[in-house]
Design an enzyme around this catalytic site. Structure first.
Site, mmCIF file in Angstrom:
data_model
loop_
_atom_site.group_PDB
_atom_site.id
_atom_site.type_symbol
_atom_site.label_atom_id
_atom_site.label_comp_id
_atom_site.label_asym_id
_atom_site.label_seq_id
_atom_site.Cartn_x
_atom_site.Cartn_y
_atom_site.Cartn_z
ATOM 1 N N HIS A 15 -22.562 28.697 17.410
ATOM 2 C CA HIS A 15 -21.908 28.920 18.699
ATOM 3 C C HIS A 15 -20.614 28.115 18.817
ATOM 4 O O HIS A 15 -20.503 26.997 18.319
ATOM 5 C CB HIS A 15 -22.862 28.636 19.864
ATOM 6 C CG HIS A 15 -23.239 27.207 20.089
ATOM 7 N ND1 HIS A 15 -22.484 26.351 20.858
ATOM 8 C CD2 HIS A 15 -24.323 26.480 19.696
ATOM 9 C CE1 HIS A 15 -23.073 25.161 20.911
ATOM 10 N NE2 HIS A 15 -24.195 25.212 20.217
ATOM 11 N N ASP B 87 -20.635 19.942 18.237
ATOM 12 C CA ASP B 87 -21.751 20.755 18.730
ATOM 13 C C ASP B 87 -21.164 21.899 19.535
ATOM 14 O O ASP B 87 -20.831 21.721 20.707
ATOM 15 C CB ASP B 87 -22.682 19.902 19.585
ATOM 16 C CG ASP B 87 -23.864 20.666 20.137
ATOM 17 O OD1 ASP B 87 -24.078 21.823 19.726
ATOM 18 O OD2 ASP B 87 -24.571 20.117 21.003
ATOM 19 N N GLU C 250 -23.965 29.217 24.504
ATOM 20 C CA GLU C 250 -25.241 28.668 24.032
ATOM 21 C C GLU C 250 -25.687 27.488 24.880
ATOM 22 O O GLU C 250 -26.880 27.334 25.174
ATOM 23 C CB GLU C 250 -25.107 28.242 22.560
ATOM 24 C CG GLU C 250 -26.422 27.875 21.887
ATOM 25 C CD GLU C 250 -26.811 26.404 22.015
ATOM 26 O OE1 GLU C 250 -27.915 26.043 21.579
ATOM 27 O OE2 GLU C 250 -26.001 25.603 22.556
ATOM 28 N N GLU C 251 -24.722 26.659 25.283
ATOM 29 C CA GLU C 251 -25.052 25.420 25.990
ATOM 30 C C GLU C 251 -25.642 25.666 27.376
ATOM 31 O O GLU C 251 -26.219 24.759 27.972
ATOM 32 C CB GLU C 251 -23.802 24.540 26.119
ATOM 33 C CG GLU C 251 -23.242 24.029 24.800
ATOM 34 C CD GLU C 251 -24.112 22.976 24.137
ATOM 35 O OE1 GLU C 251 -25.111 22.542 24.759
ATOM 36 O OE2 GLU C 251 -23.793 22.580 23.004
ATOM 37 N N HIS D 157 -23.192 15.308 22.220
ATOM 38 C CA HIS D 157 -22.767 15.498 23.610
ATOM 39 C C HIS D 157 -21.974 14.302 24.123
ATOM 40 O O HIS D 157 -22.058 13.939 25.302
ATOM 41 C CB HIS D 157 -23.954 15.799 24.519
ATOM 42 C CG HIS D 157 -24.415 17.217 24.422
ATOM 43 N ND1 HIS D 157 -25.077 17.862 25.449
ATOM 44 C CD2 HIS D 157 -24.313 18.136 23.431
ATOM 45 C CE1 HIS D 157 -25.362 19.102 25.087
ATOM 46 N NE2 HIS D 157 -24.907 19.289 23.860
#
Length: 356
Positions: A66, A178, A212-213, A322
């Site tokens: 993603h 990420d 996605e998150e 994150h």
């Protein structure tokens, strides 16, 4: 890692792409894979790169990583021009105060800072309390709401102003690994397959997914669109080689020790074993982690799409997930791409992954 790949990775990480606002990064993905694959997009913003294989009754294999990152969004502008915001994805309220940010406006990126009361003016209780995100604010230097309104609109997305930084060896830091690291690996697989001497026995779809998150949304729709027989998700996972992470709970994972292969109910046993055996044959180091439940990745929704997909999860060790300073080893990204390309050559039919 070849210089052109590093340049693409750096550009991908620099592009703002909070969930729902991914297109600056997706444009870069499309441009990079266009020489190697047939490129298309959908209304949600997922980008697909397709390379046809050779042979009859070819299975469809889908790779997905993603492109969206965590971020912030403008919620409210007060009378003095201070900007209040909400989180897009899992933003840690510990991290935001005192950070430089970019508000991505119609006129381009606008710098601002997340304000913080000076420690001299805080009582003991305040010093021990994390200020809730809803009470934090951004200062763009505006003197009034009227002035701020000319520059910023409610709904504009916000990213941390942290860029690609080289550390020692092949370690690099940035916001957004990420999972732009996963999107990058998908792009590299498409490039390596296209540059290979032999066509694969599969039809390959490389997908850079979105949102996605905030609930695996792009992974859900892209899996339905492709309707793959076999799927491999490329994600990041917690490195446990930093001082403050518990290995008993998270497993033993280190940067530079190769990609991670996940095991558990979200993973097809036959596909895992093929990945593991191929890594041994190709002398690619791999690490193992256990996931006793559905993973919080696009592999989760891919596995249960339509009538089910033989799914695996190849993960990339990541420190400080994150945060604006996520750290990876470039070698791990290269090895992940190598492993996936090698595995694709050994896939013949969906039936080889049926549970027995």
């Amino acid at each position: 890692m070849r210089s052109e790949s590093v340049t693409f990775l750096e550009q991908l990480l620099s592009a703002p792409s909070p969930s729902g606002y991914e297109q600056p990064a997706q444009r870069l993905f499309r441009e990079y894979v266009a020489p190697y694959a047939e490129v298309s997009s959908d209304v949600l913003g997922n980008v697909y790169g397709f390379i046809a294989g050779q042979g009859k009754n070819r299975p469809k294999v889908m790779l997905v990583g993603h492109s969206d990152e965590i971020g912030l969004q403008v919620k409210y502008i007060d009378d003095k021009g201070f900007i209040y915001f909400a989180a897009i994805g899992g933003v840690d309220a510990h991290l935001t105060p005192g950070k430089v940010v970019h508000i991505h406006t119609a006129g381009g990126p606008l710098p601002g800072v997340v304000g913080k009361k000076p420690i001299h003016l805080m009582d003991t209780k305040d010093r021990e309390t994390v200020v809730k995100l809803e009470s934090q604010y951004i200062d763009i230097g505006a003197g009034s709401k009227k002035e701020a309104d000319k520059l910023v609109r409610v709904g504009d997305c916000i990213t941390f102003a942290s860029g690609f930084t080289r550390l020692q060896g092949d370690r690099v830091a940035s916001r957004g690994f990420d999972d732009k690291a996963g999107s990058f690996v998908v792009a590299e697989v498409l490039r390596l397959v296209a540059e290979g001497k032999k066509k694969l026995p599969v039809d390959l779809y490389g997908v850079s997914s979105v949102q996605e998150e905030i609930g695996l949304r792009g992974g859900t729709t892209s899996s339905y669109t492709v309707n793959p027989d076999i799927g491999i998700c490329v994600e990041v996972d917690f490195a446990t080689d930093q001082p403050d992470v518990e290995r008993k709970h998270n497993g033993e994972v280190a940067l530079g020790k190769g990609p991670i292969l996940s095991r558990g109910p979200n993973i097809n046993h036959g596909l895992f074993e093929l990945l593991y055996a191929t890594a041994k044959k190709e002398k690619i180091p791999v690490q193992l982690t256990a996931n006793p439940r559905a993973t919080g990745t696009d592999a989760n929704v891919m596995q249960i799409s339509r009538n089910g997909v033989a799914t695996a999860l190849v993960k990339l060790p990541l420190r400080y997930m994150h945060t604006p300073v996520e750290v990876v080893s470039l070698a791990d990204l290269e090895q992940a791409a190598r492993l996936i390309v090698a595995v694709l050559a050994h896939i013949r039919t969906q039936e080889q992954f049926l549970p027995v």
